[in-house]
Write an enzyme that holds these catalytic residues in place. Structure first.
Site, PDB file in Angstrom:
ATOM      1  N   LYS A 167      47.321 -28.979 -15.524  1.00 62.86           N
ATOM      2  CA  LYS A 167      46.861 -30.365 -15.432  1.00 62.86           C
ATOM      3  C   LYS A 167      45.632 -30.349 -14.525  1.00 62.86           C
ATOM      4  O   LYS A 167      45.735 -30.281 -13.296  1.00 62.86           O
ATOM      5  CB  LYS A 167      47.969 -31.230 -14.828  1.00 62.86           C
ATOM      6  CG  LYS A 167      47.940 -32.709 -15.178  1.00 62.86           C
ATOM      7  CD  LYS A 167      46.713 -33.466 -14.779  1.00 62.86           C
ATOM      8  CE  LYS A 167      46.640 -33.794 -13.307  1.00 62.86           C
ATOM      9  NZ  LYS A 167      45.393 -34.535 -12.938  1.00 62.86           N
ATOM     10  N   PRO A 168      44.432 -30.382 -15.122  1.00 63.95           N
ATOM     11  CA  PRO A 168      43.232 -30.424 -14.280  1.00 63.95           C
ATOM     12  C   PRO A 168      43.055 -31.818 -13.702  1.00 63.95           C
ATOM     13  O   PRO A 168      43.664 -32.771 -14.194  1.00 63.95           O
ATOM     14  CB  PRO A 168      42.097 -30.097 -15.265  1.00 63.95           C
ATOM     15  CG  PRO A 168      42.620 -30.516 -16.606  1.00 63.95           C
ATOM     16  CD  PRO A 168      44.121 -30.428 -16.562  1.00 63.95           C
ATOM     17  N   GLY A 220      44.852 -28.623  -3.995  1.00 59.52           N
ATOM     18  CA  GLY A 220      44.434 -29.999  -3.738  1.00 59.52           C
ATOM     19  C   GLY A 220      44.674 -30.362  -2.287  1.00 59.52           C
ATOM     20  O   GLY A 220      44.702 -29.487  -1.411  1.00 59.52           O
ATOM     21  N   SER A 221      44.875 -31.639  -2.038  1.00 57.12           N
ATOM     22  CA  SER A 221      45.007 -32.102  -0.654  1.00 57.12           C
ATOM     23  C   SER A 221      46.377 -31.727  -0.081  1.00 57.12           C
ATOM     24  O   SER A 221      47.358 -31.582  -0.817  1.00 57.12           O
ATOM     25  CB  SER A 221      44.838 -33.621  -0.616  1.00 57.12           C
ATOM     26  OG  SER A 221      45.840 -34.225  -1.408  1.00 57.12           O
ATOM     27  N   GLU A 242      47.531 -24.248  -2.397  1.00 58.63           N
ATOM     28  CA  GLU A 242      46.183 -24.031  -1.857  1.00 58.63           C
ATOM     29  C   GLU A 242      45.674 -25.401  -1.417  1.00 58.63           C
ATOM     30  O   GLU A 242      45.311 -26.228  -2.253  1.00 58.63           O
ATOM     31  CB  GLU A 242      45.271 -23.430  -2.935  1.00 58.63           C
ATOM     32  CG  GLU A 242      45.747 -22.086  -3.469  1.00 58.63           C
ATOM     33  CD  GLU A 242      45.599 -20.951  -2.455  1.00 58.63           C
ATOM     34  OE1 GLU A 242      44.953 -21.148  -1.412  1.00 58.63           O
ATOM     35  OE2 GLU A 242      46.160 -19.870  -2.708  1.00 58.63           O
ATOM     36  N   LEU A 243      45.659 -25.645  -0.094  1.00 63.04           N
ATOM     37  CA  LEU A 243      45.456 -27.013   0.392  1.00 63.04           C
ATOM     38  C   LEU A 243      44.174 -27.155   1.228  1.00 63.04           C
ATOM     39  O   LEU A 243      43.264 -26.359   1.093  1.00 63.04           O
ATOM     40  CB  LEU A 243      46.708 -27.443   1.167  1.00 63.04           C
ATOM     41  CG  LEU A 243      48.032 -27.227   0.408  1.00 63.04           C
ATOM     42  CD1 LEU A 243      49.236 -27.558   1.272  1.00 63.04           C
ATOM     43  CD2 LEU A 243      48.070 -28.030  -0.884  1.00 63.04           C
ATOM     44  N   CYS A 276      36.706 -26.170  -0.168  1.00 63.23           N
ATOM     45  CA  CYS A 276      37.856 -26.084   0.742  1.00 63.23           C
ATOM     46  C   CYS A 276      37.586 -25.080   1.847  1.00 63.23           C
ATOM     47  O   CYS A 276      38.009 -25.272   2.977  1.00 63.23           O
ATOM     48  CB  CYS A 276      39.112 -25.723  -0.031  1.00 63.23           C
ATOM     49  SG  CYS A 276      38.924 -24.240  -1.022  1.00 63.23           S
ATOM     50  N   GLU A 371      39.662 -33.649   7.668  1.00 66.14           N
ATOM     51  CA  GLU A 371      38.847 -32.866   6.742  1.00 66.14           C
ATOM     52  C   GLU A 371      37.739 -33.790   6.227  1.00 66.14           C
ATOM     53  O   GLU A 371      38.003 -34.952   5.917  1.00 66.14           O
ATOM     54  CB  GLU A 371      39.724 -32.395   5.572  1.00 66.14           C
ATOM     55  CG  GLU A 371      38.981 -31.500   4.599  1.00 66.14           C
ATOM     56  CD  GLU A 371      39.857 -31.050   3.431  1.00 66.14           C
ATOM     57  OE1 GLU A 371      40.775 -31.792   3.031  1.00 66.14           O
ATOM     58  OE2 GLU A 371      39.602 -29.952   2.907  1.00 66.14           O
TER      59      GLU A 371
HETATM   60  P1  NAP Z   1      44.272 -34.191  -4.684  1.00 66.92           P
HETATM   61  O1  NAP Z   1      43.982 -35.628  -4.663  1.00 66.92           O
HETATM   62  O2  NAP Z   1      45.429 -33.698  -3.925  1.00 66.92           O
HETATM   63  O3  NAP Z   1      44.397 -33.815  -6.244  1.00 66.92           O
HETATM   64  C1  NAP Z   1      44.610 -32.491  -6.669  1.00 66.92           C
HETATM   65  C2  NAP Z   1      45.258 -32.522  -8.046  1.00 66.92           C
HETATM   66  O4  NAP Z   1      46.530 -33.153  -7.951  1.00 66.92           O
HETATM   67  C3  NAP Z   1      44.475 -33.310  -9.093  1.00 66.92           C
HETATM   68  O5  NAP Z   1      44.659 -32.716 -10.354  1.00 66.92           O
HETATM   69  C4  NAP Z   1      45.172 -34.673  -9.060  1.00 66.92           C
HETATM   70  O6  NAP Z   1      44.982 -35.379 -10.268  1.00 66.92           O
HETATM   71  C5  NAP Z   1      46.606 -34.221  -8.871  1.00 66.92           C
HETATM   72  N1  NAP Z   1      47.496 -35.216  -8.312  1.00 66.92           N
HETATM   73  C6  NAP Z   1      47.209 -36.293  -7.546  1.00 66.92           C
HETATM   74  N2  NAP Z   1      48.337 -36.975  -7.251  1.00 66.92           N
HETATM   75  C7  NAP Z   1      49.361 -36.320  -7.841  1.00 66.92           C
HETATM   76  C8  NAP Z   1      50.768 -36.512  -7.894  1.00 66.92           C
HETATM   77  N3  NAP Z   1      51.361 -37.547  -7.274  1.00 66.92           N
HETATM   78  N4  NAP Z   1      51.514 -35.644  -8.589  1.00 66.92           N
HETATM   79  C9  NAP Z   1      50.944 -34.587  -9.202  1.00 66.92           C
HETATM   80  N5  NAP Z   1      49.614 -34.343  -9.196  1.00 66.92           N
HETATM   81  C10 NAP Z   1      48.832 -35.192  -8.508  1.00 66.92           C
HETATM   82  O7  NAP Z   1      43.040 -33.328  -4.192  1.00 66.92           O
HETATM   83  P2  NAP Z   1      41.547 -33.430  -4.631  1.00 66.92           P
HETATM   84  O8  NAP Z   1      40.976 -34.646  -4.000  1.00 66.92           O
HETATM   85  O9  NAP Z   1      41.446 -33.299  -6.107  1.00 66.92           O
HETATM   86  O10 NAP Z   1      40.926 -32.115  -3.976  1.00 66.92           O
HETATM   87  C11 NAP Z   1      40.423 -32.085  -2.697  1.00 66.92           C
HETATM   88  C12 NAP Z   1      41.395 -31.405  -1.764  1.00 66.92           C
HETATM   89  O11 NAP Z   1      41.745 -30.129  -2.285  1.00 66.92           O
HETATM   90  C13 NAP Z   1      40.795 -31.114  -0.406  1.00 66.92           C
HETATM   91  O12 NAP Z   1      41.764 -31.368   0.582  1.00 66.92           O
HETATM   92  C14 NAP Z   1      40.485 -29.628  -0.451  1.00 66.92           C
HETATM   93  O13 NAP Z   1      40.432 -28.986   0.802  1.00 66.92           O
HETATM   94  C15 NAP Z   1      41.612 -29.127  -1.302  1.00 66.92           C
HETATM   95  N6  NAP Z   1      41.274 -27.858  -1.922  1.00 66.92           N
HETATM   96  C16 NAP Z   1      41.891 -26.730  -1.502  1.00 66.92           C
HETATM   97  C17 NAP Z   1      41.560 -25.510  -2.064  1.00 66.92           C
HETATM   98  C18 NAP Z   1      42.214 -24.224  -1.604  1.00 66.92           C
HETATM   99  O14 NAP Z   1      42.064 -23.224  -2.294  1.00 66.92           O
HETATM  100  N7  NAP Z   1      42.921 -24.192  -0.499  1.00 66.92           N
HETATM  101  C19 NAP Z   1      40.594 -25.460  -3.047  1.00 66.92           C
HETATM  102  C20 NAP Z   1      39.979 -26.632  -3.435  1.00 66.92           C
HETATM  103  C21 NAP Z   1      40.335 -27.835  -2.880  1.00 66.92           C
HETATM  104  P3  NAP Z   1      43.824 -36.477 -10.414  1.00 66.92           P
HETATM  105  O15 NAP Z   1      42.601 -35.912  -9.764  1.00 66.92           O
HETATM  106  O16 NAP Z   1      43.671 -36.615 -11.878  1.00 66.92           O
HETATM  107  O17 NAP Z   1      44.331 -37.693  -9.748  1.00 66.92           O
END
Ligand code: NAP
Length: 523
Positions: A167-168, A220-221, A242-243, A276, A371
């Protein structure tokens, strides 16, 4: 997420650099997610039994498909993410092709059975462990490096013999679909790697909650990662998380200042700071601080925003854009000074934010504690490296870090003291791009690793096996336990674990005599 329409059955993605619509996708329901997981489950038995050589051929072909279509894919990724095509080519496409080719070459070695030493108590056994695929892996990926962060876990899962449902992020749906496209073109059975499209709260939640998953990989977050981790724990399935991060770069008085300026600026502003493992805080030795600050201000001030090569692209998400403005305003209101950049140009179309550096920040400012995930960075002087390490390790995150010094001894010593998943000395972001290095964070930055041998094996269940074919009817400790066994064990204990050589030798003699008698009885 991207705009929804028509009773929320579809959603439309807009280009962050132009605000023009790019494409419309189905907002998939929990029922459609369920169907995808069931198809993945049905595809698993056959794929899990596929020969390693077949998987290697598919991985190499997928790398070639990517290479042959790189420019077009870079354009598509840039259009939905807002990054420049160069950023997409370098970090999304090149790094993914590299990982495909790496596993294409090394898969046999990384998944080969591992022979291990046996023990005296069980002579004649072959002892080894094997790596077996887990089943169906759910992958949920973010929008910032939408292709490589979707492809990386999918490649690892598929290479290890699993099937996958990805699921991207809804904002970057096309990037997820490209992952499937390159695999199908390379000959992977279509149900082995599937993509479900939709928002996180709807489609993502349905995937994360699905009882048919055998493993979850989330990028993600930290906030959403925590929620998903709880769901996985309830079903007792393993996760890789990976957060978030708040990475520092430490520039010591022994640094090559010009390299440190360019390296920290690139680590800070590539991908518009939405990385990230991007540098968020630059800590500089007080003795070189003024010179460093002048050079960084000039360097960062010279980086233009726009969609051309060498420029910083647009920020992807409106929520992030607003957060950066809020953090900037909070810092300035509390006394910080803008050294380079500042507010976005008024009236300009697209979410462009200039590379911005702050000095005079204090720990109570949001930019220091939260962050940022955008092109807003803090430059801070330090008196001693102990102080720099203390600032770095005070963070609740522990993803990555950089150290700039020309002294290898100092570089290694500082790297060892940083509580992070990776450290780059005189570099930025390199650990992610080397496919043989495991990648992941500590503390609130995540759980587990991917990439490299360890990161591939993380997508398997490890099974330990012993083999024994001597013609013995029973062991000397099986029922009925012979009387000699009681006599044997004290000798065996001294022989195996005693410290004095003379005692060990004497015990060995006694053990052999008793065992020989017992063996004769068991043949
Ligand atoms: P996010 O809001 O947590 O979303 C990540 C993914 O989860 C997206 O596909 C999102 O879908 C989905 N999602 C959101 N709510 C969900 C739920 N309740 N249940 C299941 N899936 C859900 O993070 P983001 O804003 O996309 O990414 C930024 C964050 O990712 C930052 O904190 C960054 O540091 C972190 N990150 C970490 C790494 C690493 O390798 N450690 C790499 C890249 C990014 P939708 O977008 O379609 O809502």
């Amino acid at each position: 997420m991207a705009a929804k329409k028509a009773q929320e059955k579809t959603y439309t993605v807009s280009n962050p650099a132009t605000f023009e619509p790019v494409a419309t996708y189905p907002l998939m329901s929990p029922g459609e997610v369920d169907q995808a997981v069931k198809r993945a489950k049905a595809a698993f038995p056959s794929w899990s039994q596929s020969a390693i050589s077949q998987r290697q051929a598919i991985l190499k072909r997928a790398a070639a498909v990517l290479a042959e279509n790189a420019a077009e894919y870079a354009r598509q990724i840039a259009a939905e993410n807002g990054k420049t095509a160069m950023d997409a080519m370098l970090a999304d496409i090149f790094s993914t092709a590299h990982l495909l080719s790496h596993y294409g070459k090394k898969l046999g070695k990384y998944l080969a059975p591992v022979k291990v030493e046996g023990t005296l108590l069980f002579p004649g056994r072959k002892t080894y462990y094997v790596f077996e695929p887990k089943g169906v892996v759910g992958v949920i990926s973010p929008w910032n490096y939408p292709f490589t962060l979707s492809a990386g876990p999918v490649i690892s899962a598929v290479a290890a013999g699993n099937s996958v449902v990805l699921k991207p992020s809804s904002q970057t749906t096309r990037s997820g679909l490209i992952v499937k496209e390159i695999f199908v073109k390379a000959g992977l059975p279509p149900d082995v790697a599937q993509v479900v499209t939709g928002s996180g709260s709807h489609t993502g939640d349905a995937l994360a909650s699905h009882p048919g998953l055998d493993m979850l990989f989330f990028t993600g977050s930290t906030e959403i990662g925590n929620k998903i981790n709880v769901k996985a724990a309830e079903r007792l399935i393993p996760v890789i998380m990976e957060l978030g991060g708040k990475d520092v770069a430490i520039v010591t008085k022994n640094a090559d200042i010009d390299r440190a300026v360019s390296g920290t600026a690139w680590g800070a502003f590539t991908n518009c700071g939405q990385t990230c493992i991007g540098t968020e805080i630059i800590l500089v030795d007080k003795s070189i601080f003024t010179l460093f600050a002048e050079k960084l201000a000039r360097h960062a001030g010279g980086i233009k925003t726009g969609m051309g090569c060498g420029e910083v692209g647009a920020m992807t998400m409106d929520s992030q854009f607003r957060l950066v403005i809020e953090q900037l305003e909070d810092a300035v209101a509390k006394g910080a000074t803008v050294l380079a950049g500042g507010k976005p140009e008024e009236g300009r179309t697209g979410r462009f934010f200039p590379p911005t550096v702050l000095t005079g920040t204090t720990p109570d400012m949001r930019v220091r504690t939260e962050e940022t995930f955008g092109p807003l960075k803090c430059l801070i002087p330090f008196d001693t490296v102990d102080e720099a390490i203390a600032i770095a390790n005070a963070s609740e995150y522990g993803l990555s870090a950089s150290v700039y010094t020309r002294d290898p001894k100092e570089g290694k010593a500082l790297a060892a003291r940083l509580k992070t998943g990776s450290v780059n000395i005189n570099d930025a972001l390199v650990t992610y791009a080397v496919p043989s290095l495991p990648f992941g964070g500590v503390k609130k930055s995540g759980i587990g690793r991917y990439h490299g041998a360890i990161g591939l094996q993380a997508f398997t269940d490890i099974k330990s096996v012993t083999e024994f074919y001597w013609p013995l009817k029973r062991e000397f400790f099986w029922y009925p336990i012979p009387k000699e066994t009681e006599t044997l064990f004290p000798h065996l204990m001294v022989m195996m674990f005693g410290q004095k050589a003379a005692d060990k030798l004497k015990a060995a003699g006694s053990a052999v005599r008793v065992a020989a008698g017992s063996l004769a009885a068991r043949l």
